[in-house]
Design an enzyme around this catalytic site. Structure first.
Site, short mmCIF file in Angstrom:
data_model
loop_
_atom_site.label_atom_id
_atom_site.label_comp_id
_atom_site.label_asym_id
_atom_site.label_seq_id
_atom_site.Cartn_x
_atom_site.Cartn_y
_atom_site.Cartn_z
N TYR A 1 31.17 6.10 -24.38
CA TYR A 1 30.72 4.62 -24.15
C TYR A 1 29.55 4.56 -24.23
CZ TYR A 1 36.06 4.46 -22.69
OH TYR A 1 37.57 4.64 -22.65
N PHE B 1 43.63 -0.82 -22.84
CA PHE B 1 43.91 -2.07 -23.60
C PHE B 1 45.03 -2.82 -22.61
CE2 PHE B 1 42.57 -0.46 -27.92
CZ PHE B 1 41.35 -0.54 -27.52
N PRO B 2 44.67 -2.86 -21.41
CA PRO B 2 45.83 -3.79 -20.58
C PRO B 2 45.75 -5.11 -20.89
CG PRO B 2 43.89 -3.38 -19.17
CD PRO B 2 43.75 -2.43 -20.76
N LEU B 3 44.66 -5.78 -21.55
CA LEU B 3 44.81 -7.15 -21.95
C LEU B 3 45.10 -7.18 -23.62
CD1 LEU B 3 41.98 -8.16 -19.66
CD2 LEU B 3 44.19 -8.49 -19.17
N GLY B 4 45.33 -6.12 -23.82
CA GLY B 4 45.76 -6.39 -25.42
C GLY B 4 44.46 -5.79 -26.43
N GLY B 5 43.48 -5.50 -25.89
CA GLY B 5 42.38 -5.03 -26.43
C GLY B 5 41.09 -5.80 -26.72
N1 NAP Z 1 41.70 6.20 -23.33
C1 NAP Z 1 41.66 5.47 -24.01
O1 NAP Z 1 41.48 6.08 -25.47
C2 NAP Z 1 40.83 4.04 -24.20
C3 NAP Z 1 40.82 3.28 -25.19
C4 NAP Z 1 40.31 1.89 -24.72
C5 NAP Z 1 39.88 1.59 -23.41
N2 NAP Z 1 40.08 2.55 -22.48
C6 NAP Z 1 39.80 2.09 -21.08
O2 NAP Z 1 40.38 1.16 -20.65
C7 NAP Z 1 39.58 -0.06 -20.26
C8 NAP Z 1 40.00 -1.30 -20.73
O3 NAP Z 1 40.40 -1.64 -22.22
P1 NAP Z 1 39.38 -2.70 -22.66
O4 NAP Z 1 38.36 -3.10 -21.80
O5 NAP Z 1 38.96 -2.29 -24.11
O6 NAP Z 1 40.46 -3.84 -22.94
P2 NAP Z 1 41.11 -4.91 -22.25
O7 NAP Z 1 40.97 -4.75 -20.82
O8 NAP Z 1 42.61 -4.92 -22.76
O9 NAP Z 1 40.48 -6.26 -22.60
C9 NAP Z 1 39.23 -6.39 -22.54
C10 NAP Z 1 38.73 -7.45 -23.61
O10 NAP Z 1 39.16 -8.73 -22.86
C11 NAP Z 1 38.25 -9.65 -22.46
N3 NAP Z 1 38.66 -10.05 -20.97
C12 NAP Z 1 38.76 -9.38 -19.96
N4 NAP Z 1 39.35 -10.17 -18.95
C13 NAP Z 1 39.61 -11.32 -19.43
C14 NAP Z 1 40.17 -12.53 -19.01
N5 NAP Z 1 40.41 -12.50 -17.67
N6 NAP Z 1 40.25 -13.50 -19.88
C15 NAP Z 1 40.07 -13.50 -21.11
N7 NAP Z 1 39.48 -12.44 -21.76
C16 NAP Z 1 39.40 -11.13 -20.76
C17 NAP Z 1 36.99 -8.84 -22.46
O11 NAP Z 1 35.95 -9.66 -23.00
P3 NAP Z 1 34.93 -10.30 -21.70
O12 NAP Z 1 33.88 -9.08 -21.51
O13 NAP Z 1 34.37 -11.65 -22.29
O14 NAP Z 1 35.56 -10.54 -20.43
C18 NAP Z 1 37.28 -7.67 -23.77
O15 NAP Z 1 36.90 -8.34 -24.95
C19 NAP Z 1 38.26 0.28 -21.06
O16 NAP Z 1 37.34 -0.45 -20.42
C20 NAP Z 1 38.15 1.71 -20.79
O17 NAP Z 1 37.83 2.15 -19.76
C21 NAP Z 1 40.46 3.91 -22.74
#
Ligand code: NAP
Length: 302
Positions: free
Chosen positions: A80, A229-233
């Site tokens: 990352y 991607f708990p918020l859909g990515g």
């Molecule tokens: N094992 C794997 O292959 C894998 C793959 C992907 C991710 N991950 C892990 O999973 C974690 C979570 O995934 P992620 O961060 O990609 O995706 P996510 O939690 O689904 O979504 C993050 C996105 O949503 C936005 N967001 C966050 N909170 C929000 C809210 N309350 N309202 C509106 N938008 C919001 C963020 O933008 P802002 O910054 O503007 O809030 C960012 O663009 C990662 O940080 C990583 O540690 C693991």
């Protein structure tokens, strides 16, 4: 996790009243309790793999605030990074010396060149080198949880999970996990060493019967299921059903998505990622949001 201090920054006396505590705890690997509302650090160095770059000061502020809110489970990886910004470096700068109870989970398997090109899946020697890279970057002498993250054609075989199991035996890793894994790959890994956590894509907008079955299997076996991607990515998913349930609770769609994940099973640990303090506060507050049967029916139908 080895540490040098005993208190997290600005923690009140009653840790159970912290916002992240509202969803309860899960004993990772049976002996490492974490609050079910955690934090994912992937997007701190860059908004996407290709940028734009994250803001280091904002990243440090978000990490510190997460801990103040009671988050004690942070998900990261050495891959990352964006240019010279790295999630592990941000975590170390923001939080080292680490609070006693902070669990940092990392991943090995994929890697990127300095030019950000994805490399082939790592073999045993590279996996071991990447564990040492995480140890150095985070400034610890043991990693709490290391996932072997699968790409498409690789898996735990060819000595890969064994390599990590060896490091666990040597005391450099406390618990092992698998990520992007099928039930068959999980079983294969478990024949080599205990698996404490599975990290796969899962959210109200990205679920299917196979994923649901894996969550259930994990819960039955005492394995944490950590949806990525708990918020859909990319951005909170604003599908109609989420909006409808959100309106009922005076909550946001993102909060309902997170509350849904936590409602699926006590084994689910949320790790929403954000680089915004406002989104962090909003996401952590979702630990206290309880969905009722009508909400769950709306989300299932949607
Ligand atoms: N094992 C794997 O292959 C894998 C793959 C992907 C991710 N991950 C892990 O999973 C974690 C979570 O995934 P992620 O961060 O990609 O995706 P996510 O939690 O689904 O979504 C993050 C996105 O949503 C936005 N967001 C966050 N909170 C929000 C809210 N309350 N309202 C509106 N938008 C919001 C963020 O933008 P802002 O910054 O503007 O809030 C960012 O663009 C990662 O940080 C990583 O540690 C693991």
């Amino acid at each position: 996790m080895p540490h040098e201090n005993t208190t997290a920054p600005h923690q009140p006396h009653d840790a159970n009243s912290l916002p992240a505590a509202a969803a309860g705890r899960w004993p990772l690997g049976g002996d490492l309790p974490v609050r079910r509302m955690g934090f994912g650090a992937m997007r701190l160095p860059g908004r996407t793999w290709e940028g734009p770059a994250g803001d280091p000061e904002a990243a440090v502020a978000v990490l510190r605030r997460a801990v103040e809110l009671g988050v004690d489970h942070i998900d990261t990886a050495a891959f990352y990074f964006y240019k010279d910004l790295s999630a592990n470096a941000f975590i170390r700068r923001a939080l080292h010396p680490y609070p006693d109870d902070l669990v940092i989970a990392t991943k090995v398997g994929p890697d990127r060149s300095p030019d950000h090109d994805w490399l082939d899946a790592a073999g045993p020697a590279k996996l071991k080198a990447d564990v040492h890279r995480n140890l150095r970057q985070l400034g610890v002498d043991r990693l709490d949880l290391v996932y072997l993250r699968f790409l498409s054609k690789d898996g735990p075989g060819d000595g890969r999970f064994e390599a990590l199991a060896e490091l666990r035996e040597e005391g450099l890793i406390r618990h092992l996990g698998v990520s992007n894994a099928t039930a068959a790959q999980l079983a294969e890994a478990q024949r080599i060493a205990p698996v404490a956590a599975v990290q796969n894509r899962y959210s109200p907008v990205s679920r299917d019967a196979e994923a649901d079955a894996l969550v259930e299997l994990c819960a039955r076996q005492g394995i944490a299921f950590v949806p990525f991607f708990p918020l859909g990515g990319a951005g909170a998913p604003h599908i109609a059903a989420l909006r409808e349930v959100a309106a009922r609770h005076g909550a946001s769609a993102a909060q309902v998505g997170l509350a849904w994940s936590l409602s699926v099973s006590p084994a689910v640990l949320a790790i929403p990622g954000t680089s915004s303090l406002a989104h962090l506060e909003e996401n952590v507050a979702a630990a206290a949001l309880t969905l009722d049967a009508e909400d769950l029916a709306t989300l299932t139908a949607g």
